[in-house]
Scaffold this motif. Sequence first.
Motif, PDB file in Angstrom:
ATOM      1  N   GLY A  47      -0.885  -0.250   2.511  1.00  0.00           N
ATOM      2  CA  GLY A  47       0.555  -0.451   2.597  1.00  0.00           C
ATOM      3  C   GLY A  47       0.885  -1.840   3.086  1.00  0.00           C
ATOM      4  N   GLY A  48       2.113  -2.272   2.834  1.00  0.00           N
ATOM      5  CA  GLY A  48       2.573  -3.571   3.311  1.00  0.00           C
ATOM      6  C   GLY A  48       2.757  -3.559   4.819  1.00  0.00           C
TER       7      GLY A  48
ATOM      8  N   GLY B 272       4.085   3.583  -8.381  1.00  0.00           N
ATOM      9  CA  GLY B 272       5.398   3.994  -8.852  1.00  0.00           C
ATOM     10  C   GLY B 272       6.228   4.651  -7.759  1.00  0.00           C
ATOM     11  N   ASN B 273       5.743   4.584  -6.512  1.00  0.00           N
ATOM     12  CA  ASN B 273       6.443   5.191  -5.380  1.00  0.00           C
ATOM     13  C   ASN B 273       6.356   4.225  -4.200  1.00  0.00           C
ATOM     14  OD1 ASN B 273       7.090   6.661  -3.013  1.00  0.00           O
ATOM     15  ND2 ASN B 273       6.503   8.585  -3.983  1.00  0.00           N
ATOM     16  N   GLU B 274       7.506   3.794  -3.702  1.00  0.00           N
ATOM     17  CA  GLU B 274       7.529   2.812  -2.612  1.00  0.00           C
ATOM     18  C   GLU B 274       6.965   3.336  -1.302  1.00  0.00           C
ATOM     19  OE1 GLU B 274      11.586   4.779  -2.883  1.00  0.00           O
ATOM     20  OE2 GLU B 274      10.182   3.898  -4.305  1.00  0.00           O
ATOM     21  N   SER B 275       6.751   4.632  -1.200  1.00  0.00           N
ATOM     22  CA  SER B 275       6.207   5.228   0.024  1.00  0.00           C
ATOM     23  C   SER B 275       4.722   5.564  -0.072  1.00  0.00           C
ATOM     24  CB  SER B 275       6.978   6.516   0.360  1.00  0.00           C
ATOM     25  OG  SER B 275       8.333   6.230   0.588  1.00  0.00           O
TER      26      SER B 275
ATOM     27  N   LEU C 162       7.768  -2.809  -4.238  1.00  0.00           N
ATOM     28  CA  LEU C 162       6.733  -1.989  -3.607  1.00  0.00           C
ATOM     29  C   LEU C 162       6.098  -1.030  -4.612  1.00  0.00           C
ATOM     30  CD1 LEU C 162       8.425  -1.251  -0.173  1.00  0.00           C
ATOM     31  CD2 LEU C 162       6.401  -2.681  -0.579  1.00  0.00           C
ATOM     32  N   ARG C 163       6.896  -0.420  -5.472  1.00  0.00           N
ATOM     33  CA  ARG C 163       6.352   0.501  -6.486  1.00  0.00           C
ATOM     34  C   ARG C 163       5.348  -0.211  -7.381  1.00  0.00           C
ATOM     35  NH1 ARG C 163      12.253   2.008  -8.267  1.00  0.00           N
ATOM     36  NH2 ARG C 163      12.918   2.986  -6.339  1.00  0.00           N
ATOM     37  N   ILE C 164       5.645  -1.478  -7.703  1.00  0.00           N
ATOM     38  CA  ILE C 164       4.779  -2.248  -8.600  1.00  0.00           C
ATOM     39  C   ILE C 164       3.527  -2.733  -7.884  1.00  0.00           C
ATOM     40  CG2 ILE C 164       4.625  -4.363  -9.973  1.00  0.00           C
ATOM     41  CD1 ILE C 164       7.700  -3.909 -10.524  1.00  0.00           C
TER      42      ILE C 164
END
Length: 107
Positions: free
Chosen positions: A94-95, A82-85, A75-77
């Motif tokens: 967002g996913g 660099g932050n999954e949120s 997610l970060r990528i």
Amino acid sequence: GQDAVIRALLYERRAWKVHPYEVSVAEFTNHISTLRNKLGNDGVKDEGLVEDSSGNILAGDKDSLSYARTPEEILRIVYGTGNESVPGGFYPLGGDGHIATSYLSNA
């Protein structure tokens, strides 16, 4: 294995200049790998093209296994933040899967 086909083609073209950036294919892939390692924030799990004769058509660990990535690293990528949120990049909203939405709701 699929990546090996793409990497073999990149090796064949490693000295070609990427326009309009005027850097070689090898330099370009190295920059992308550096960025993915930085965004993933968990060490070196991506390799550009090795310029020596050994090559690295199959990028992987010492046992030639592909590098493992956690859902958070991915997610970060793909968000490019660099932050999954924090969404962005390929998924500006967002996913939509269970794992991705669980991080978005925690933001």
